[in-house]
Design an enzyme around this catalytic site. Structure first.
Site, PDB file in Angstrom:
ATOM      1  CG  ASP A 103      -2.057   0.723   1.394  1.00 45.14           C
ATOM      2  OD1 ASP A 103      -2.486   1.108   0.932  1.00 45.14           O
ATOM      3  OD2 ASP A 103      -1.127   2.402   2.091  1.00 45.14           O
ATOM      4  NE  ARG A 127      10.250  -3.264  16.656  1.00 46.89           N
ATOM      5  CZ  ARG A 127      10.489  -2.156  16.268  1.00 46.89           C
ATOM      6  NH1 ARG A 127      11.141  -1.454  16.049  1.00 46.89           N
ATOM      7  NH2 ARG A 127      11.790  -1.844  17.626  1.00 46.89           N
ATOM      8  CG  ASN A 187      -8.707   8.205   5.567  1.00 46.45           C
ATOM      9  OD1 ASN A 187      -9.475   8.137   6.673  1.00 46.45           O
ATOM     10  ND2 ASN A 187      -8.205   8.463   4.846  1.00 46.45           N
ATOM     11  CD  GLN A 200       9.261   1.963   6.628  1.00 48.73           C
ATOM     12  OE1 GLN A 200      10.798   1.660   6.355  1.00 48.73           O
ATOM     13  NE2 GLN A 200       8.109   1.212   6.740  1.00 48.73           N
ATOM     14  CG  HIS A 230      -4.880   9.245   0.793  1.00 44.82           C
ATOM     15  ND1 HIS A 230      -3.586   9.513   0.213  1.00 44.82           N
ATOM     16  CD2 HIS A 230      -4.681   9.073   1.776  1.00 44.82           C
ATOM     17  CE1 HIS A 230      -2.916   8.967   1.383  1.00 44.82           C
ATOM     18  NE2 HIS A 230      -3.773   8.289   2.579  1.00 44.82           N
ATOM     19  NE  ARG A 231      -7.462  12.479   5.813  1.00 42.09           N
ATOM     20  CZ  ARG A 231      -7.863  11.347   6.482  1.00 42.09           C
ATOM     21  NH1 ARG A 231      -8.871  12.102   7.057  1.00 42.09           N
ATOM     22  NH2 ARG A 231      -6.959  10.579   7.923  1.00 42.09           N
ATOM     23  CE1 TYR A 286       0.168   7.805   2.797  1.00 40.95           C
ATOM     24  CE2 TYR A 286       0.872   5.628   1.760  1.00 40.95           C
ATOM     25  CZ  TYR A 286       0.162   5.525   2.582  1.00 40.95           C
ATOM     26  OH  TYR A 286      -1.372   6.319   3.149  1.00 40.95           O
ATOM     27  CD  GLN A 336      -5.994   2.428   3.047  1.00 45.83           C
ATOM     28  OE1 GLN A 336      -3.914   3.017   3.581  1.00 45.83           O
ATOM     29  NE2 GLN A 336      -5.346   1.279   2.063  1.00 45.83           N
TER      30      GLN A 336
HETATM   31  N1  LIG Z   1      -5.145   5.581   4.129  1.00 50.43           N
HETATM   32  C1  LIG Z   1      -5.202   6.854   5.191  1.00 50.43           C
HETATM   33  O1  LIG Z   1      -5.276   7.866   5.977  1.00 50.43           O
HETATM   34  C2  LIG Z   1      -3.508   6.049   5.897  1.00 50.43           C
HETATM   35  C3  LIG Z   1      -3.178   6.142   6.543  1.00 50.43           C
HETATM   36  C4  LIG Z   1      -1.793   6.365   7.179  1.00 50.43           C
HETATM   37  C5  LIG Z   1      -1.074   5.074   7.400  1.00 50.43           C
HETATM   38  N2  LIG Z   1      -2.139   4.789   6.305  1.00 50.43           N
HETATM   39  C6  LIG Z   1      -0.927   3.325   5.763  1.00 50.43           C
HETATM   40  O2  LIG Z   1      -0.747   2.251   6.765  1.00 50.43           O
HETATM   41  C7  LIG Z   1      -0.231   1.751   6.483  1.00 50.43           C
HETATM   42  C8  LIG Z   1       0.155   1.581   8.513  1.00 50.43           C
HETATM   43  O3  LIG Z   1       0.683   2.772   8.989  1.00 50.43           O
HETATM   44  P1  LIG Z   1       1.679   2.715  10.017  1.00 50.43           P
HETATM   45  O4  LIG Z   1       2.535   3.118  10.156  1.00 50.43           O
HETATM   46  O5  LIG Z   1       0.746   4.611  11.232  1.00 50.43           O
HETATM   47  O6  LIG Z   1       0.820   1.758  11.184  1.00 50.43           O
HETATM   48  P2  LIG Z   1       1.422   0.967  12.402  1.00 50.43           P
HETATM   49  O7  LIG Z   1       2.217  -0.568  12.130  1.00 50.43           O
HETATM   50  O8  LIG Z   1       0.172   1.034  13.242  1.00 50.43           O
HETATM   51  O9  LIG Z   1       2.339   1.747  12.878  1.00 50.43           O
HETATM   52  C9  LIG Z   1       4.121   1.580  12.477  1.00 50.43           C
HETATM   53  C10 LIG Z   1       5.151   2.443  13.764  1.00 50.43           C
HETATM   54  O10 LIG Z   1       4.759   1.676  15.309  1.00 50.43           O
HETATM   55  C11 LIG Z   1       6.239   1.561  15.374  1.00 50.43           C
HETATM   56  N3  LIG Z   1       6.792  -0.144  15.814  1.00 50.43           N
HETATM   57  C12 LIG Z   1       5.730  -1.178  14.810  1.00 50.43           C
HETATM   58  N4  LIG Z   1       6.049  -2.405  15.925  1.00 50.43           N
HETATM   59  C13 LIG Z   1       7.030  -1.984  16.846  1.00 50.43           C
HETATM   60  C14 LIG Z   1       7.732  -2.655  17.608  1.00 50.43           C
HETATM   61  N5  LIG Z   1       7.424  -4.393  18.057  1.00 50.43           N
HETATM   62  N6  LIG Z   1       7.781  -1.734  18.509  1.00 50.43           N
HETATM   63  C15 LIG Z   1       8.296  -0.063  18.278  1.00 50.43           C
HETATM   64  N7  LIG Z   1       7.687   0.422  17.567  1.00 50.43           N
HETATM   65  C16 LIG Z   1       7.265  -0.439  16.759  1.00 50.43           C
HETATM   66  C17 LIG Z   1       7.331   1.200  14.008  1.00 50.43           C
HETATM   67  O11 LIG Z   1       8.193   1.687  13.717  1.00 50.43           O
HETATM   68  P3  LIG Z   1       9.586   0.969  12.957  1.00 50.43           P
HETATM   69  O12 LIG Z   1       9.850   1.147  11.863  1.00 50.43           O
HETATM   70  O13 LIG Z   1      10.674   1.531  14.345  1.00 50.43           O
HETATM   71  O14 LIG Z   1       9.160  -0.467  13.941  1.00 50.43           O
HETATM   72  C18 LIG Z   1       6.336   2.613  13.097  1.00 50.43           C
HETATM   73  O15 LIG Z   1       6.423   4.095  13.319  1.00 50.43           O
HETATM   74  C19 LIG Z   1       0.550   3.374   6.132  1.00 50.43           C
HETATM   75  O16 LIG Z   1       2.195   2.590   5.614  1.00 50.43           O
HETATM   76  C20 LIG Z   1       0.064   3.354   4.783  1.00 50.43           C
HETATM   77  O17 LIG Z   1       0.394   2.646   4.338  1.00 50.43           O
HETATM   78  C21 LIG Z   1      -3.032   4.949   5.290  1.00 50.43           C
END
Ligand SMILES: NC(=O)c1ccc[n+]([C@@H]2O[C@H](COP(=O)([O-])OP(=O)(O)OC[C@H]3O[C@@H](n4cnc5c(N)ncnc54)[C@H](OP(=O)(O)O)[C@@H]3O)[C@@H](O)[C@H]2O)c1
Length: 304
Positions: free
Chosen positions: A53, A274, A160, A270, A129-130, A58, A181
């Protein structure tokens, strides 16, 4: 755990595409080298997370749109068979500083920009997206129809959108939307009651839950303030995680996937280790009691 465990299938469908219930989100991709990004995509594929995704917005910055798509495009260009092994999702319509622009001309131009950056012939699932409150549903539908008829996208969906916005857009289309989404996690529970998950079941939409770990707040690394929703939820997740010998993040993902809507959790880490570790979600045995305990902690009050 008492009682029967809630079933969490490992795979599902989004429209015509077979995907894992875990998917890989590339929001935080900008800044990675192509080699680093390739390792992450491969780690995701290793655990069955074959849906990738991204979005035109982004990595938006001085260079404009598409920094994250550029990185994914470099990964695809370096490894020719990879595109066919992934279900590619991207999004259009966020347009700083307006903030949104879903006029047909903008959606079409955004899709063409995404295709060029990604080095792809078609987008598998293209999302608005929105919601742009100044674009009519008819105009958005016309743009999606044009993109689908010209083969630039295979299928379409929204992100959204409220349930009424989804129904209004669907009413102007002569093909079915395949995905929605929304943000959904034990810290973002509105979709359970605001109609988002209900319309998804009604229209057979796959639901890609964004930030399923609350952007990192549902992990052992996070120290919540006492008495907050985060603290209440983490306490319940920790109890289940200890019993199941997994991390709180795996329990949070299991909670998202245990809902009977066709959910896919978009993991955003990232960290390659993990990503691979996320597969532990399928080892978690959640009872109905566990699931409601998490919800009650999130609500801060018992169910009516
Ligand atoms: N449609 C929309 O409006 C919208 C908005 C936001 C996001 N998205 C989508 O959703 C995806 C996921 O969102 P998200 O990145 O916020 O997801 P998330 O999985 O809720 O959060 C990821 C964050 O959590 C941290 N993390 C994960 N596992 C961890 C652990 N075990 N210990 C410590 N830190 C941990 C990661 O850091 P590390 O990298 O250091 O592990 C990263 O900063 C995005 O990439 C995007 O594709 C869509």
């Amino acid at each position: 755990m008492t009682g029967d465990a809630l079933q969490i299938a490992k795979t599902t469908q989004i429209g015509p595409f077979d995907t894992g219930r875990l998917a890989y989100g590339c929001w935080r991709f900008a800044g990675s080298t192509a080699a680093e990004a390739a390792q992450k995509v491969h780690a995701a594929l290793e655990i069955g997370a074959n849906l990738v995704d991204t979005a035109a917005i982004y990595g938006f910055g001085a260079e404009g749109f598409g920094a994250a798509e550029e990185v994914l495009g470099a990964v695809y260009r370096a490894e020719k068979d990879l595109r066919a092994r992934t279900v590619l999702v991207t999004k259009a319509g966020i347009h700083p500083p307006v903030p949104y622009d879903s006029r047909a001309s903008n959606l079409i131009a955004s899709c063409e920009g995404s295709l060029a950056r990604l080095g792809a012939d078609t987008i598998d699932v293209f999302l608005i997206h929105r919601p742009d409150l100044l674009a009519s549903f008819e105009e958005v539908a016309d743009a999606l129809t044009h993109l689908r008829q010209t083969g630039k996208i295979r299928e379409a969906g929204v992100s959204n959108f409220t349930h009424t916005q989804i129904r209004a857009l669907q009413s102007k289309l002569d093909f079915p939307l395949v995905a929605s989404q929304p943000e959904f996690s034990p810290l973002a529970i509105d979709p359970l009651e605001d109609g988002t998950l209900d319309i998804a079941q009604e229209l057979n939409l796959a639901v890609m839950a964004w930030s399923p770990l609350g952007g990192g707040r549902l992990t052992a690394a996070h120290q919540p303030e006492a008495g907050t929703q985060e603290a209440r939820v983490l306490t319940v997740l920790e109890g289940i995680a200890t019993r199941e010998s997994v991390g709180v993040d795996h329990v949070a993902l299991a909670w998202v996937l245990a809902h009977p809507s066709n959910l896919i959790a978009l993991i955003g880490t990232q960290n390659v280790a993990r990503i691979k570790d996320s597969a532990k979600v399928f080892d978690v045995r959640l009872s109905r009691q566990d699931w409601y305990d998490v919800l009650i902690a999130a609500r801060g009050k018992t169910m009516p």
